[in-house]
Design a protein around this motif. Structure first.
Motif, PDB file in Angstrom:
ATOM      1  N   GLY A  53     -32.930 -39.040  32.988  1.00 27.40           N
ATOM      2  CA  GLY A  53     -32.623 -37.734  32.408  1.00 27.40           C
ATOM      3  C   GLY A  53     -31.851 -37.864  31.106  1.00 27.40           C
ATOM      4  O   GLY A  53     -32.040 -37.086  30.170  1.00 27.40           O
ATOM      5  N   GLU A 104     -30.805 -28.364  38.549  1.00 34.43           N
ATOM      6  CA  GLU A 104     -31.850 -28.672  37.585  1.00 34.43           C
ATOM      7  C   GLU A 104     -31.374 -28.452  36.143  1.00 34.43           C
ATOM      8  O   GLU A 104     -30.659 -27.487  35.873  1.00 34.43           O
ATOM      9  N   TYR A 136     -39.834 -35.515  40.566  1.00 31.73           N
ATOM     10  CA  TYR A 136     -38.658 -34.983  39.882  1.00 31.73           C
ATOM     11  C   TYR A 136     -37.489 -35.022  40.860  1.00 31.73           C
ATOM     12  O   TYR A 136     -37.447 -34.263  41.827  1.00 31.73           O
ATOM     13  N   ASN A 183     -32.030 -35.356  37.998  1.00 39.24           N
ATOM     14  CA  ASN A 183     -32.830 -35.046  36.807  1.00 39.24           C
ATOM     15  C   ASN A 183     -33.549 -36.258  36.216  1.00 39.24           C
ATOM     16  O   ASN A 183     -34.077 -36.183  35.105  1.00 39.24           O
ATOM     17  N   CYS A 190     -34.023 -34.222  41.918  1.00 40.97           N
ATOM     18  CA  CYS A 190     -32.964 -33.275  41.559  1.00 40.97           C
ATOM     19  C   CYS A 190     -32.522 -32.466  42.768  1.00 40.97           C
ATOM     20  O   CYS A 190     -33.361 -31.961  43.527  1.00 40.97           O
ATOM     21  N   GLU A 241     -36.779 -29.516  33.407  1.00 44.75           N
ATOM     22  CA  GLU A 241     -37.643 -28.958  34.452  1.00 44.75           C
ATOM     23  C   GLU A 241     -38.843 -28.236  33.858  1.00 44.75           C
ATOM     24  O   GLU A 241     -39.971 -28.355  34.350  1.00 44.75           O
TER      25      GLU A 241
END
Length: 479
Positions: free
Chosen positions: A139, A80, A73, A122, A75, A85
């Motif tokens: 994202g 976030e 992930y 993200n 970020c 998340e």
């Protein structure tokens, strides 16, 4: 001094002390419980669509994966996106999957180890540590913003985190993607974004096949899609497609219900496999989704493997549909299975331009099939097991429209996924997770209920509390 000492021994002080002690104990318990719950990361998903709870499809897929998979992930700390998340963290510890958070400020070159794509905050890099295959999930693809171009503002938001992540996990842990070729040149129905999304999440790659100029169907074609052509194929194109099917090809046909063109060679492809297409489109008042729209069919689902997995509340809906019948004298190697059918009262409206849905002279009486699965084992005799010709035919391109594929409210999505799984031979193609809406849900309260709750909360409860307090005060005054 004696008075002060005695005040610490009287009944009021003792009662106050007990009450204070109980309050302190309760506060300590609440704080302790909160710390334990936070430490154990215990949460309850109260959203109506269970948008932060992984589906059984995802958990069942992960259980079958032996490879070790890591979700990185990407970020920066404090940036976030909460919805993303929460979903990403649900994968941590699920089967052989672990989640690792990487701050791009601290590790600026980390993503280059796995991809040449530009990775933003993200985004998630899904990595199969066993075979080193990786895929970036953006994202922007996990939270989709739909623009209202009239007001030039963001009109709605859709969460597709699980769908994209599960598809990526499936992609990096399976063999090469299944290739689907779709024919062009006959004004076929263009696949909309929802249908493409289903194919993408099912690890199916799409390629165009211009049959007019093609010398053959490509060898890597696992599924051939003929998506509602409005104009007929030529004899040469018929021979091309027929040759593919005879060699054990897999195909999915959708019919265009209101074309006025002669579709001689297209319908001959189906006739070769025991299916006759009826002129016109169907009217079925008894088997319709709405009495006002008798051409919006909710067909009877027959006993077919391709109809499995539907809940009791899910209906398959096909607006404006062609009817089909099965030939009675099919060859011994050929099996034609009825998947969906109309009621006995259905009829085909042969005059496409008719201004009435009432049955007229020349209309064809039913019942009809509106979805069929076909299997011809002839090719297996020479090429071996797995080379049977397999075809699935739906009576209308509207079966695949976005309105019926976007959610699991209707059964169209499940049937389509079952069909893709059947034709490709890949069980995992049924794992296309639908999107969830992030728009605020409005609760409609009837006027009578609104008045009741206003009176209850504003009048009755305050009066009850006031009366109780007055009663206790009077009792204490008397004592």
């Amino acid at each position: 001094m004696k008075g002060i000492k005695s005040s610490f021994k009287n009944r009021k002080f003792k009662m106050g002390g007990y009450q204070t002690l109980i309050m302190v104990i309760v506060i300590i318990l609440v704080i302790g419980l909160n710390l334990v719950v936070n430490k154990m990361n215990i949460t309850v998903d109260l959203s109506s669509q269970k948008m932060f709870t992984l589906t059984e499809d995802t958990t069942n897929l992960v259980k079958k994966i032996d490879d070790k998979v890591t979700l990185y992930y990407i970020c920066q700390d404090g940036s976030e996106m909460d919805q993303i998340e929460k979903v990403v963290n649900k994968y941590d510890g699920l089967g052989n999957i672990k989640v690792v958070k990487k701050d791009p400020v601290v590790y600026p070159n980390f993503s280059k180890t796995y991809t040449d794509e530009e990775v933003e905050s993200n985004d998630v890099i899904v990595v199969n540590e066993s075979n080193e295959k990786s895929k970036v999930v953006k994202g922007a693809d996990m939270i989709i913003t739909d623009m209202d171009y009239q007001t030039m503002s963001n009109s709605s938001y859709t969460l597709d985190a699980e769908g994209q992540l599960t598809a990526a996990i499936q992609s990096v842990t399976t063999a090469d993607a299944t290739t689907l070729y779709y024919t062009t040149g006959h004004q076929e129905q263009e696949m909309d974004s929802t249908f493409k999304d289903v194919l993408n999440k099912s690890n199916i790659e799409t390629k165009e096949l211009a049959t007019e100029s093609a010398e053959s169907v490509p060898e890597d074609c696992k599924i051939l899609l003929i998506n509602g052509p409005q104009y007929d194929f030529t004899e040469a194109e018929y021979n091309l497609l027929s040759g593919y099917l005879k060699e054990g090809g897999k195909a999915m046909f959708f019919l265009y219900p209101t074309t006025t063109e002669k579709m001689t060679y297209f319908y001959k492809l189906l006739s070769d496999y025991g299916v006759n297409v009826v002129d016109g489109y169907l009217i079925d008042s008894q088997g319709s989704y709405s009495s006002q729209y008798p051409m919006y069919l909710t067909p009877t689902l027959e006993d077919s493997d391709l109809n499995q997995g539907l809940s009791d509340t899910q209906k398959v809906v096909i607006p404006i549909c062609k009817g089909m019948t099965v030939q009675s004298d099919v060859r011994s190697t050929l099996t034609v299975e009825n998947m969906m059918s109309t009621t006995e009262g259905a009829y085909a409206k042969t005059n496409i331009k008719a201004e009435t849905t009432e049955k007229e002279e020349g209309d064809i009486a039913g019942p009809f099939s509106v979805a069929l699965s076909i299997k011809d084992t002839y090719a297996e005799k020479t090429k071996g097991s797995g080379y049977a010709t397999e075809i699935v035919v739906f009576g209308s391109v509207t079966f695949e429209s976005a309105s019926f594929l976007e959610t699991n409210q209707f059964g169209n999505r499940t049937v389509l996924l079952n069909t893709l799984s059947y034709l490709s031979g890949e069980e995992t193609t049924t794992l296309a997770i639908p999107k969830r809406s992030l728009d605020k849900e409005r609760v409609q309260i009837q006027e009578s209920d609104r008045i009741f709750f206003v009176v209850l909360l504003v009048v009755l409860i305050p009066l009850a509390l006031l009366g109780t307090g007055l009663y206790i005060w009077i009792r204490r005054r008397k004592n």
